[in-house]
Design a protein around this motif. Structure first.
Motif, short mmCIF file in Angstrom:
data_model
loop_
_atom_site.label_atom_id
_atom_site.label_comp_id
_atom_site.label_asym_id
_atom_site.label_seq_id
_atom_site.Cartn_x
_atom_site.Cartn_y
_atom_site.Cartn_z
N HIS A 1 0.79 -0.96 -0.16
CA HIS A 1 -0.14 0.10 -0.17
C HIS A 1 0.79 1.48 -0.05
N ASP A 2 0.20 2.34 -0.53
CA ASP A 2 0.89 3.67 -0.38
C ASP A 2 -0.04 4.55 0.50
N ASP A 3 0.66 5.15 1.38
CA ASP A 3 0.17 5.78 2.51
C ASP A 3 -0.78 6.92 2.20
N ARG A 4 -0.25 7.72 0.97
CA ARG A 4 -0.88 8.97 0.62
C ARG A 4 -2.01 8.43 -0.12
N THR A 5 -2.01 7.54 -0.82
CA THR A 5 -3.20 6.93 -1.62
C THR A 5 -4.12 6.18 -0.58
N GLU A 6 -3.91 5.88 0.31
CA GLU A 6 -4.95 5.51 1.42
C GLU A 6 -5.44 6.47 2.19
N PHE A 7 -4.69 7.63 2.47
CA PHE A 7 -5.14 8.73 3.38
C PHE A 7 -6.25 9.40 2.50
N LEU A 8 -6.06 9.49 1.06
CA LEU A 8 -6.94 10.43 0.17
C LEU A 8 -8.26 9.34 -0.10
N ALA A 9 -8.17 8.17 -0.13
CA ALA A 9 -9.17 7.14 -0.10
C ALA A 9 -10.16 7.50 1.28
N GLY A 10 -9.70 7.42 2.39
CA GLY A 10 -10.21 7.75 3.70
C GLY A 10 -10.88 8.91 3.55
#
Length: 200
Positions: free
Chosen positions: A162-171
């Motif tokens: 996973h990519d931290d920022r991608t998961e953050f924006l998905a949230g």
């Protein structure tokens, strides 16, 4: 998400401390970290830009999270709230749900995720490298008891890649989608796609 000790994604304590006094210069520093307003950006893109900037500021200076949410709210907090609130309103979210959306984005997701990322990134256990730690924890998850940890085992590969920022924006999008649905449900209307809505 960086993996911490004992197979847990989040452990450790950030080494940085807040300045003794939150002076105007720190307000200015946080506000300057915000991106320039892009009149041509969609509402969601504007929200993504602001939330990611605050997330990165907290990741760099963990004490920012506590200062932004500690009463009385400072100038930086109010400006962030304004920069989030306008595109939230532009999405067509019902007025009663706008407060929920803006406060959930700022107080819960941005600050919470930013603080956790800061803790993880400054943890001694992660200094060997983010990917090495994720590989280690993913391997541990993959070896968990299949009956007791049926779901967690299936997340091992995603944790590793996973990519931290991608998961953050998905949230962020998950929160916005939920608030949009709630607002329309309360009003008795049907939500319509508004991804291209521009910020006024």
């Amino acid at each position: 998400m960086r993996a911490g000790p004992a197979g847990h994604p989040g452990c450790g304590r950030p080494p940085t401390r807040p300045p003794r006094r939150w002076s105007r210069k720190y307000d200015v520093a946080v506000v300057r970290a915000l991106p320039e307003t892009d009149a041509g950006a969609s509402a969601r893109d504007a929200i993504h830009a602001v939330t990611l900037a605050v997330y990165e500021a907290i990741e760099k200076h963990p004490w920012v999270a506590d200062q932004l949410t500690r009463p009385p709210w400072r100038s930086a907090t109010l400006q962030i709230l304004e920069r989030l609130g306008r595109p939230v309103a532009a999405l067509g979210i019902a007025a009663p749900a706008q407060f929920t959306a803006a406060s959930a984005l700022l107080l819960l997701h941005i600050v919470g995720a930013g603080r956790q990322e800061a803790i993880n990134s400054h943890s001694p256990e992660t200094h060997a490298g983010r990917q090495d730690n994720l590989d280690r924890v993913a391997a541990e998850w993959g070896q968990l008891d299949a009956a007791e940890y049926a779901f967690t085992r299936t997340m091992a590969a995603q944790l590793r890649d996973h990519d931290d920022r991608t998961e953050f924006l998905a949230g962020i999008d998950l929160i916005l989608g939920g608030v949009e649905y709630l607002g329309h449900s309360t009003a008795g209307t049907t939500p319509q796609p508004r991804a291209g809505t521009r910020v006024q």
